[in-house]
Motif scaffolding. Structure first.
Motif, PDB file in Angstrom:
ATOM      1  N   UNK A 189      -0.765 -55.678  -0.307  1.00 15.89           N
ATOM      2  CA  UNK A 189      -1.654 -54.697  -0.912  1.00 15.89           C
ATOM      3  C   UNK A 189      -2.491 -55.360  -2.001  1.00 15.89           C
ATOM      4  N   UNK A 190      -3.790 -55.092  -1.961  1.00 11.61           N
ATOM      5  CA  UNK A 190      -4.753 -55.693  -2.889  1.00 11.61           C
ATOM      6  C   UNK A 190      -5.432 -54.598  -3.712  1.00 11.61           C
ATOM      7  N   UNK A 191      -5.581 -54.795  -5.016  1.00 13.99           N
ATOM      8  CA  UNK A 191      -6.249 -53.785  -5.850  1.00 13.99           C
ATOM      9  C   UNK A 191      -7.672 -53.465  -5.379  1.00 13.99           C
ATOM     10  N   UNK A 192      -8.363 -54.429  -4.807  1.00 18.39           N
ATOM     11  CA  UNK A 192      -9.741 -54.211  -4.369  1.00 18.39           C
ATOM     12  C   UNK A 192      -9.838 -53.314  -3.131  1.00 18.39           C
ATOM     13  N   UNK A 193      -8.732 -53.049  -2.461  1.00 15.78           N
ATOM     14  CA  UNK A 193      -8.754 -52.273  -1.218  1.00 15.78           C
ATOM     15  C   UNK A 193      -8.122 -50.888  -1.375  1.00 15.78           C
ATOM     16  N   UNK A 194      -7.894 -50.443  -2.610  1.00 16.46           N
ATOM     17  CA  UNK A 194      -7.188 -49.177  -2.811  1.00 16.46           C
ATOM     18  C   UNK A 194      -7.922 -47.972  -2.214  1.00 16.46           C
ATOM     19  N   UNK A 195      -9.240 -48.008  -2.147  1.00 21.64           N
ATOM     20  CA  UNK A 195      -9.976 -46.879  -1.558  1.00 21.64           C
ATOM     21  C   UNK A 195      -9.610 -46.721  -0.083  1.00 21.64           C
ATOM     22  N   UNK A 196      -9.435 -47.825   0.613  1.00 26.83           N
ATOM     23  CA  UNK A 196      -9.053 -47.760   2.041  1.00 26.83           C
ATOM     24  C   UNK A 196      -7.632 -47.239   2.201  1.00 26.83           C
ATOM     25  N   UNK A 197      -6.721 -47.692   1.339  1.00 28.53           N
ATOM     26  CA  UNK A 197      -5.344 -47.192   1.405  1.00 28.53           C
ATOM     27  C   UNK A 197      -5.320 -45.696   1.112  1.00 28.53           C
ATOM     28  N   UNK A 198      -6.115 -45.275   0.107  1.00 29.79           N
ATOM     29  CA  UNK A 198      -6.180 -43.865  -0.263  1.00 29.79           C
ATOM     30  C   UNK A 198      -6.702 -43.030   0.911  1.00 29.79           C
ATOM     31  N   UNK A 199      -7.747 -43.519   1.582  1.00 29.41           N
ATOM     32  CA  UNK A 199      -8.285 -42.799   2.738  1.00 29.41           C
ATOM     33  C   UNK A 199      -7.247 -42.707   3.852  1.00 29.41           C
ATOM     34  N   UNK A 200      -6.494 -43.773   4.066  1.00 33.73           N
ATOM     35  CA  UNK A 200      -5.430 -43.779   5.071  1.00 33.73           C
ATOM     36  C   UNK A 200      -4.389 -42.716   4.718  1.00 33.73           C
ATOM     37  N   UNK A 201      -3.954 -42.683   3.472  1.00 31.19           N
ATOM     38  CA  UNK A 201      -2.942 -41.720   3.040  1.00 31.19           C
ATOM     39  C   UNK A 201      -3.445 -40.280   3.175  1.00 31.19           C
ATOM     40  N   UNK A 225      -8.336 -70.063  -5.177  1.00 36.78           N
ATOM     41  CA  UNK A 225      -8.262 -68.712  -4.655  1.00 36.78           C
ATOM     42  C   UNK A 225      -8.598 -67.743  -5.785  1.00 36.78           C
ATOM     43  N   UNK A 226      -9.467 -66.776  -5.506  1.00 36.66           N
ATOM     44  CA  UNK A 226      -9.866 -65.825  -6.533  1.00 36.66           C
ATOM     45  C   UNK A 226      -8.746 -64.823  -6.778  1.00 36.66           C
ATOM     46  N   UNK A 227      -8.706 -64.223  -7.958  1.00 38.23           N
ATOM     47  CA  UNK A 227      -7.663 -63.244  -8.258  1.00 38.23           C
ATOM     48  C   UNK A 227      -7.655 -62.076  -7.272  1.00 38.23           C
ATOM     49  N   UNK A 228      -8.823 -61.703  -6.740  1.00 37.62           N
ATOM     50  CA  UNK A 228      -8.890 -60.581  -5.802  1.00 37.62           C
ATOM     51  C   UNK A 228      -8.211 -60.919  -4.479  1.00 37.62           C
ATOM     52  N   UNK A 229      -8.071 -62.194  -4.156  1.00 47.54           N
ATOM     53  CA  UNK A 229      -7.492 -62.589  -2.878  1.00 47.54           C
ATOM     54  C   UNK A 229      -5.973 -62.696  -2.933  1.00 47.54           C
ATOM     55  N   UNK A 230      -5.382 -62.537  -4.110  1.00 50.06           N
ATOM     56  CA  UNK A 230      -3.938 -62.616  -4.256  1.00 50.06           C
ATOM     57  C   UNK A 230      -3.381 -61.197  -4.223  1.00 50.06           C
ATOM     58  N   UNK A 231      -2.456 -60.914  -3.271  1.00 55.80           N
ATOM     59  CA  UNK A 231      -1.927 -59.555  -3.224  1.00 55.80           C
ATOM     60  C   UNK A 231      -1.131 -59.242  -4.487  1.00 55.80           C
ATOM     61  N   UNK A 232      -1.255 -58.002  -4.953  1.00 52.58           N
ATOM     62  CA  UNK A 232      -0.490 -57.561  -6.107  1.00 52.58           C
ATOM     63  C   UNK A 232       0.891 -57.087  -5.695  1.00 52.58           C
ATOM     64  N   UNK A 233       1.030 -56.701  -4.424  1.00 50.80           N
ATOM     65  CA  UNK A 233       2.311 -56.218  -3.924  1.00 50.80           C
ATOM     66  C   UNK A 233       2.447 -56.614  -2.457  1.00 50.80           C
ATOM     67  N   UNK A 265       1.948 -45.070  -4.977  1.00 53.27           N
ATOM     68  CA  UNK A 265       2.153 -45.571  -6.341  1.00 53.27           C
ATOM     69  C   UNK A 265       1.212 -46.726  -6.644  1.00 53.27           C
ATOM     70  N   UNK A 266       1.032 -47.614  -5.662  1.00 52.17           N
ATOM     71  CA  UNK A 266       0.135 -48.751  -5.833  1.00 52.17           C
ATOM     72  C   UNK A 266      -1.296 -48.266  -6.066  1.00 52.17           C
ATOM     73  N   UNK A 267      -1.741 -47.298  -5.267  1.00 53.79           N
ATOM     74  CA  UNK A 267      -3.093 -46.752  -5.416  1.00 53.79           C
ATOM     75  C   UNK A 267      -3.241 -46.086  -6.785  1.00 53.79           C
ATOM     76  N   UNK A 268      -2.248 -45.301  -7.188  1.00 57.02           N
ATOM     77  CA  UNK A 268      -2.308 -44.624  -8.488  1.00 57.02           C
ATOM     78  C   UNK A 268      -2.414 -45.630  -9.635  1.00 57.02           C
ATOM     79  N   UNK A 269      -1.732 -46.756  -9.507  1.00 60.92           N
ATOM     80  CA  UNK A 269      -1.733 -47.760 -10.570  1.00 60.92           C
ATOM     81  C   UNK A 269      -2.996 -48.613 -10.587  1.00 60.92           C
ATOM     82  N   UNK A 270      -3.568 -48.931  -9.408  1.00 55.11           N
ATOM     83  CA  UNK A 270      -4.637 -49.932  -9.333  1.00 55.11           C
ATOM     84  C   UNK A 270      -6.029 -49.402  -8.981  1.00 55.11           C
ATOM     85  N   UNK A 271      -6.127 -48.157  -8.527  1.00 53.07           N
ATOM     86  CA  UNK A 271      -7.431 -47.692  -8.051  1.00 53.07           C
ATOM     87  C   UNK A 271      -8.406 -47.470  -9.202  1.00 53.07           C
TER      88      UNK A 271
END
Length: 171
Positions: free
Chosen positions: A67-79, A1-9, A137-143
């Motif tokens: 939550x995945x670091x590679x998807x922070x743009x989508x979370x940010x748009x949602x917020x 499994x690639x590091x991007x596929x492992x959730x950070x939170x 907080x997750x987006x601020x840390x990982x985006x």
């Protein structure tokens, strides 16, 4: 499994489902997810929370929002949407209850993807404040802002297409 596929939170939540009496000769009830509860309640899945006027609210069970670091743009748009949402996914079940909690996500694209299976019940529900704060907080840390690079198309070479030999003689 690639590091991007492992959730950070992973955030545990409970899912609240509504069953409403249907005004239809073909269906008895209409089911839909209506809320997520921060944390995982110690309540048994499919516990009745309230019954009133042909509508029953159930605690349907728990799930995790990954939550995945590679998807922070989508979370940010949602917020930033003005109405931050969480998507609940219920899938048909062979058990005692007609549906089971399949997934919960803060990613709008993932939520939409779950609608491809026509039997899934996918609902966007309001994001509780405590989840909004955790996701911010997750987006601020990982985006990491990624520059959009438009690829340049190669022009088709009509001469190359004309010279192509076809096997078997005729087309």
């Amino acid at each position: 499994m690639s590091p991007a596929a492992v959730p950070s939170l992973s955030i545990a939540v409970g899912v609240v489902v509504e069953r409403r009496k249907a005004d239809s000769p073909w269906v008895d009830f209409i089911w839909r997810g209506i809320a997520v509860l921060p944390d995982e309640p110690s309540t048994q899945a499919w516990t009745v929370l309230r019954e009133q006027d042909g509508t029953t609210l159930f605690y349907a069970g728990s799930a995790t929002i990954d939550l995945y670091p590679s998807e922070t743009a989508r979370y940010r748009d949602n917020l930033a949407s003005g109405r931050p949402s969480i998507w609940t996914v219920l899938s048909p079940s062979e058990g005692a209850w007609p549906y089971a909690v399949t997934a919960v996500t803060a990613d709008p694209a993932e939520g939409e993807g779950f609608t491809e299976a026509a039997d899934n019940l996918v609902e966007s529900v309001p994001m509780p404040e405590v989840l909004r704060e955790a996701i911010e907080s997750f987006v601020a840390e990982h985006h990491v802002e990624r520059e959009f690079v438009k690829r340049e198309r190669r022009r088709a070479d009509p001469e190359a297409l004309a010279r192509r030999e076809h096997e078997g003689g005729q087309e």
